[in-house]
Design a protein around this motif. Sequence first.
Motif, PDB file in Angstrom:
ATOM      1  N   PRO A   1      17.992  73.897  36.518  1.00 39.64           N
ATOM      2  CA  PRO A   1      17.375  72.567  36.558  1.00 39.64           C
ATOM      3  C   PRO A   1      16.085  72.534  37.393  1.00 39.64           C
ATOM      4  CG  PRO A   1      19.628  72.551  37.493  1.00 39.64           C
ATOM      5  CD  PRO A   1      19.320  73.959  37.111  1.00 39.64           C
ATOM      6  N   ASN A   2      15.312  71.475  37.294  1.00 35.92           N
ATOM      7  CA  ASN A   2      14.098  71.301  38.094  1.00 35.92           C
ATOM      8  C   ASN A   2      14.438  71.484  39.563  1.00 35.92           C
ATOM      9  OD1 ASN A   2      13.486  68.824  35.773  1.00 35.92           O
ATOM     10  ND2 ASN A   2      12.029  70.471  36.072  1.00 35.92           N
ATOM     11  N   GLY A   3      13.607  72.255  40.253  1.00 36.90           N
ATOM     12  CA  GLY A   3      13.812  72.462  41.687  1.00 36.90           C
ATOM     13  C   GLY A   3      14.845  73.523  42.023  1.00 36.90           C
ATOM     14  N   ALA A   4      15.336  74.251  41.004  1.00 36.44           N
ATOM     15  CA  ALA A   4      16.382  75.265  41.236  1.00 36.44           C
ATOM     16  C   ALA A   4      15.854  76.477  42.003  1.00 36.44           C
ATOM     17  CB  ALA A   4      16.987  75.711  39.907  1.00 36.44           C
ATOM     18  N   GLY A   5      14.523  76.672  42.006  1.00 37.11           N
ATOM     19  CA  GLY A   5      13.944  77.793  42.744  1.00 37.11           C
ATOM     20  C   GLY A   5      13.317  78.863  41.862  1.00 37.11           C
ATOM     21  N   LYS A   6      13.133  78.568  40.574  1.00 30.94           N
ATOM     22  CA  LYS A   6      12.651  79.583  39.627  1.00 30.94           C
ATOM     23  C   LYS A   6      11.217  80.028  39.946  1.00 30.94           C
ATOM     24  CE  LYS A   6      13.308  76.708  36.207  1.00 30.94           C
ATOM     25  NZ  LYS A   6      13.743  75.504  36.969  1.00 30.94           N
ATOM     26  N   THR A   7      10.331  79.045  40.108  1.00 29.63           N
ATOM     27  CA  THR A   7       8.929  79.391  40.386  1.00 29.63           C
ATOM     28  C   THR A   7       8.811  80.053  41.759  1.00 29.63           C
ATOM     29  OG1 THR A   7       8.108  77.626  38.952  1.00 29.63           O
ATOM     30  CG2 THR A   7       6.584  78.450  40.614  1.00 29.63           C
ATOM     31  N   THR A   8       9.586  79.563  42.729  1.00 27.11           N
ATOM     32  CA  THR A   8       9.577  80.185  44.062  1.00 27.11           C
ATOM     33  C   THR A   8      10.030  81.640  43.968  1.00 27.11           C
ATOM     34  OG1 THR A   8      10.077  78.035  45.045  1.00 27.11           O
ATOM     35  CG2 THR A   8      10.436  79.967  46.427  1.00 27.11           C
TER      36      THR A   8
ATOM     37  N   LEU B   1      14.676  73.659  54.142  1.00 25.72           N
ATOM     38  CA  LEU B   1      15.076  73.748  52.731  1.00 25.72           C
ATOM     39  C   LEU B   1      15.126  75.213  52.284  1.00 25.72           C
ATOM     40  CD1 LEU B   1      15.378  72.051  49.904  1.00 25.72           C
ATOM     41  CD2 LEU B   1      13.081  72.992  49.537  1.00 25.72           C
TER      42      LEU B   1
ATOM     43  N   GLN C   1       2.722  78.387  35.868  1.00 30.71           N
ATOM     44  CA  GLN C   1       3.337  77.262  35.159  1.00 30.71           C
ATOM     45  C   GLN C   1       2.246  76.403  34.500  1.00 30.71           C
ATOM     46  OE1 GLN C   1       6.422  75.658  37.587  1.00 30.71           O
ATOM     47  NE2 GLN C   1       7.021  74.084  36.140  1.00 30.71           N
TER      48      GLN C   1
ATOM     49  N   PHE D   1      11.867  77.046  53.252  1.00 30.93           N
ATOM     50  CA  PHE D   1      10.689  76.262  53.648  1.00 30.93           C
ATOM     51  C   PHE D   1      11.191  75.283  54.697  1.00 30.93           C
ATOM     52  CE2 PHE D   1       9.738  77.210  49.101  1.00 30.93           C
ATOM     53  CZ  PHE D   1       8.576  77.938  49.289  1.00 30.93           C
TER      54      PHE D   1
ATOM     55  N   ALA E   1      14.977  77.276  49.406  1.00 34.72           N
ATOM     56  CA  ALA E   1      14.607  77.136  47.991  1.00 34.72           C
ATOM     57  C   ALA E   1      15.207  78.256  47.151  1.00 34.72           C
ATOM     58  CB  ALA E   1      13.087  77.129  47.845  1.00 34.72           C
TER      59      ALA E   1
ATOM     60  N   GLU F   1       7.401  79.176  32.140  1.00 36.44           N
ATOM     61  CA  GLU F   1       7.389  78.088  31.156  1.00 36.44           C
ATOM     62  C   GLU F   1       6.241  78.206  30.145  1.00 36.44           C
ATOM     63  OE1 GLU F   1       8.322  74.196  32.563  1.00 36.44           O
ATOM     64  OE2 GLU F   1       9.341  74.931  34.348  1.00 36.44           O
TER      65      GLU F   1
ATOM     66  N   HIS G   1      12.392  76.072  30.044  1.00 37.74           N
ATOM     67  CA  HIS G   1      13.338  74.960  29.899  1.00 37.74           C
ATOM     68  C   HIS G   1      13.788  74.764  28.454  1.00 37.74           C
ATOM     69  CE1 HIS G   1      13.609  73.332  33.920  1.00 37.74           C
ATOM     70  NE2 HIS G   1      12.301  73.405  34.062  1.00 37.74           N
TER      71      HIS G   1
ATOM     72  N   TYR H   1       4.719  84.848  48.108  1.00 40.85           N
ATOM     73  CA  TYR H   1       5.497  84.498  49.308  1.00 40.85           C
ATOM     74  C   TYR H   1       6.204  85.738  49.828  1.00 40.85           C
ATOM     75  CZ  TYR H   1       5.333  79.508  47.976  1.00 40.85           C
ATOM     76  OH  TYR H   1       4.946  78.243  47.648  1.00 40.85           O
TER      77      TYR H   1
HETATM   78  N1  LIG Z   1       5.535  75.575  49.205  1.00 42.46           N
HETATM   79  C1  LIG Z   1       6.643  74.852  49.310  1.00 42.46           C
HETATM   80  N2  LIG Z   1       6.933  74.170  50.461  1.00 42.46           N
HETATM   81  C2  LIG Z   1       8.062  73.441  50.571  1.00 42.46           C
HETATM   82  N3  LIG Z   1       8.985  73.315  49.599  1.00 42.46           N
HETATM   83  C3  LIG Z   1       8.753  73.946  48.429  1.00 42.46           C
HETATM   84  C4  LIG Z   1       7.584  74.736  48.209  1.00 42.46           C
HETATM   85  N4  LIG Z   1       7.623  75.252  46.966  1.00 42.46           N
HETATM   86  C5  LIG Z   1       8.755  74.812  46.407  1.00 42.46           C
HETATM   87  N5  LIG Z   1       9.439  74.025  47.283  1.00 42.46           N
HETATM   88  C6  LIG Z   1      10.754  73.404  47.046  1.00 42.46           C
HETATM   89  O1  LIG Z   1      11.651  74.446  46.698  1.00 42.46           O
HETATM   90  C7  LIG Z   1      12.537  74.012  45.665  1.00 42.46           C
HETATM   91  C8  LIG Z   1      12.397  74.935  44.468  1.00 42.46           C
HETATM   92  O2  LIG Z   1      11.145  74.685  43.837  1.00 42.46           O
HETATM   93  P1  LIG Z   1      10.630  75.529  42.594  1.00 42.46           P
HETATM   94  O3  LIG Z   1       9.263  75.065  42.280  1.00 42.46           O
HETATM   95  O4  LIG Z   1      10.832  76.968  42.858  1.00 42.46           O
HETATM   96  O5  LIG Z   1      11.647  75.055  41.453  1.00 42.46           O
HETATM   97  P2  LIG Z   1      11.661  75.360  39.891  1.00 42.46           P
HETATM   98  O6  LIG Z   1      13.026  75.884  39.584  1.00 42.46           O
HETATM   99  O7  LIG Z   1      10.492  76.194  39.523  1.00 42.46           O
HETATM  100  O8  LIG Z   1      11.516  73.892  39.271  1.00 42.46           O
HETATM  101  P3  LIG Z   1      10.800  73.385  37.906  1.00 42.46           P
HETATM  102  O9  LIG Z   1      11.789  73.689  36.807  1.00 42.46           O
HETATM  103  O10 LIG Z   1      10.640  71.923  38.123  1.00 42.46           O
HETATM  104  O11 LIG Z   1       9.507  74.122  37.747  1.00 42.46           O
HETATM  105  C9  LIG Z   1      12.193  72.563  45.377  1.00 42.46           C
HETATM  106  O12 LIG Z   1      13.058  71.755  46.145  1.00 42.46           O
HETATM  107  C10 LIG Z   1      10.765  72.446  45.855  1.00 42.46           C
HETATM  108  O13 LIG Z   1      10.473  71.134  46.264  1.00 42.46           O
END
Ligand SMILES: Nc1ncnc2c1ncn2[C@@H]1O[C@H](COP(=O)(O)OP(=O)(O)OP(=O)(O)O)[C@@H](O)[C@H]1O
Length: 250
Positions: A37-44, A16, A85, A13, A18, A174, A206, A53
């Motif tokens: 951890p939070n923000g690791a990229g799982k949902t992405t 970044l 989520q 992104f 992700a 989750e 988690h 995407y």
């Molecule tokens: N659409 C987007 N545009 C820009 N950055 C994004 C976007 N979606 C996610 N990110 C960033 O990508 C990284 C991974 O986010 P993601 O939501 O995949 O994490 P996660 O592992 O699911 O976290 P959580 O456990 O908190 O749900 C984070 O830094 C987030 O801020």
Amino acid sequence: MKALSLNGVTKAFGGLVAVNDVTLGVEAGSIHGLIGPNGAGKTTLFSLITGFYRPTAGRVELNGEDVTPLSTSLRARKGLVRTFQGTVLFPDQTVAQNIANGLLAIGRGSWSDWFIESSAYKHAQQEEVEKLLTFSRLTDLRNASARDLSHGQQRVLGIAIALAAAPKVLLLDEPFTGMTASEKDRLVEMLQDIRKNGTTIVLVEHDMRTVMRLCDVITVLNFGRVLTEGTPEHVRRHPEVMSAYLGTTA
Ligand SMILES: Nc1ncnc2c1ncn2[C@@H]1O[C@H](COP(=O)(O)OP(=O)(O)OP(=O)(O)O)[C@@H](O)[C@H]1O
Ligand SMILES: [Mg+2]
């Protein structure tokens, strides 16, 4: 055999990254955990797997077929289905209507309107709704409005709606969040039943106790990359996993 294979999957992104060069295979018939951890990229990563995407680089294969160019709905029709989520429901409709909507959402794409309006279809659909109500143990709540369900029950309904799509690979983001201990126990049983019926499950979660007891294999993501992968025992003993959660691994 791999139900799902990711090869070098990357999503940036802007500056970044992700999800960064993720390669992993999900064995058919397994429950595969995806933690980090939070923000690791799982949902992405889920959004890349389902086609919400497009990857910056890399390939997604479903049962050996390259689905990277396919839309979300085409992938869903091939059996790749996710839950979100946050729970997505029609709050004013009943539990049974929500499940029926899930079935209709699938039917609309592939069948013509005259068939969906036919009594044969409606009968088959009612039977399917009953089966899904029984399977998800929501029969007693069939006439309740979705908004009146407990948080945990709403999450189970979300999974029942996903099951209406007859998934081959079900991605759960989750699902245990906010559940009571007994709701968690019931969902653990339900996921084991889903797997017994032949659906492969990828679970982002988690709640470590639940992940450890449910999953055959766990992939740990950190800063968009695979930190390690293996059995729950392997992951539990891996020294960098704990430090990733504590935020001390760069
Ligand atoms: N659409 C987007 N545009 C820009 N950055 C994004 C976007 N979606 C996610 N990110 C960033 O990508 C990284 C991974 O986010 P993601 O939501 O995949 O994490 P996660 O592992 O699911 O976290 P959580 O456990 O908190 O749900 C984070 O830094 C987030 O801020
Ligand atoms: Mg997430």
